[in-house]
Design a protein around this motif. Structure first.
Motif, PDB file in Angstrom:
ATOM      1  N   ASN A   1       0.821  -1.218   0.000  1.00 37.58           N
ATOM      2  CA  ASN A   1       0.000   0.000   0.000  1.00 37.58           C
ATOM      3  C   ASN A   1       0.854   1.268   0.000  1.00 37.58           C
ATOM      4  O   ASN A   1       0.553   2.247   0.674  1.00 37.58           O
TER       5      ASN A   1
ATOM      6  N   GLU B   1       3.857   1.730   1.211  1.00 43.51           N
ATOM      7  CA  GLU B   1       4.836   1.866   2.299  1.00 43.51           C
ATOM      8  C   GLU B   1       5.726   0.637   2.346  1.00 43.51           C
ATOM      9  O   GLU B   1       5.301  -0.464   2.013  1.00 43.51           O
TER      10      GLU B   1
ATOM     11  N   THR C   1      -0.887  -4.388  -3.088  1.00 39.76           N
ATOM     12  CA  THR C   1      -2.005  -3.532  -2.690  1.00 39.76           C
ATOM     13  C   THR C   1      -3.077  -4.416  -2.085  1.00 39.76           C
ATOM     14  O   THR C   1      -3.517  -5.383  -2.709  1.00 39.76           O
TER      15      THR C   1
ATOM     16  N   GLU D   1      -7.107  -2.369   2.056  1.00 39.41           N
ATOM     17  CA  GLU D   1      -6.833  -1.180   2.859  1.00 39.41           C
ATOM     18  C   GLU D   1      -6.152  -0.090   2.043  1.00 39.41           C
ATOM     19  O   GLU D   1      -6.251   1.090   2.372  1.00 39.41           O
ATOM     20  N   GLY D   2      -5.472  -0.476   0.971  1.00 40.89           N
ATOM     21  CA  GLY D   2      -4.758   0.484   0.133  1.00 40.89           C
ATOM     22  C   GLY D   2      -5.582   1.030  -1.019  1.00 40.89           C
ATOM     23  O   GLY D   2      -5.113   1.898  -1.756  1.00 40.89           O
TER      24      GLY D   2
ATOM     25  N   ASP E   1     -10.156   4.898   1.551  1.00 40.23           N
ATOM     26  CA  ASP E   1     -10.535   4.935   2.964  1.00 40.23           C
ATOM     27  C   ASP E   1     -11.924   5.535   3.085  1.00 40.23           C
ATOM     28  O   ASP E   1     -12.561   5.861   2.084  1.00 40.23           O
TER      29      ASP E   1
END
Length: 176
Positions: free
Chosen positions: A20, A22, A84, A87-88, A91
């Motif tokens: 995602n 990071e 991914t 959650e990615g 939101d």
């Protein structure tokens, strides 16, 4: 007794996973699946462990934009890729268009399959776009997908509640 296995006996490695957007550095046993790394080591619990055999799609995530069953992939083999998860995708403040369409169409009931369904739908739409290549009618190709074609392309994701018609409706809403 000599070790004739052809390896040093090392059973874990320090790896970096890009999830995602990071980077995470983890020390993982070589046998840990991507699904277990996501859920147990990164607390990304969207992808679900359903059958643990790659047959239900509950664990579907995107690796380099392609949909995959994360229960079948070893985490150590994912260095250098971009993962991914649901959650990615978006939101609560800025949901992915498919997430918003799933809510609008009530395309979930128990919700167990929903993260995998969403990642699969995102991957499926990317596949249709890639199949069109540099064709200037790519968006026309996506919007020409039929109910049957969407259902067939999403057939690797099982829903025990039977929300398939609403899932297809949500996908069709996004590509319309």
């Amino acid at each position: 007794m000599a070790n004739h296995s052809g390896h040093s006996g090392q059973t874990s490695s320090r790896i970096t996973l890009r999830v995602n957007g990071e980077e995470y550095t983890l020390t993982l046993d070589h046998r840990v699946t991507l699904l277990d790394a996501l859920r147990e080591h990164l607390d990304l619990i969207g992808a679900k462990k359903g059958c643990d055999h790659g047959q239900c799609g509950a664990c579907t995530v995107l690796v380099d934009g392609r949909r995959v069953n994360s229960c079948l992939l070893l985490a150590v083999a994912q260095q250098g890729t971009s993962v991914t998860t649901v959650e990615g995708l978006g939101d609560a403040a800025t949901p992915h268009p498919l997430q918003a369409a799933f809510v609008e169409r009530d395309a979930y009931q128990c919700g167990y399959c929903t993260p995998g369904q969403l990642c699969s739908a995102v991957g499926m739409l990317a596949e249709v776009t890639a199949e069109a290549g540099s064709d200037p009618t790519t968006s026309a190709r996506r919007s020409a997908l039929t109910r049957d074609e969407v259902a067939e392309r999403m057939s690797g994701n099982l829903c025990r509640c039977g929300a398939y018609p609403r899932i297809v409706d949500a996908v069709l809403d996004v590509i319309a």
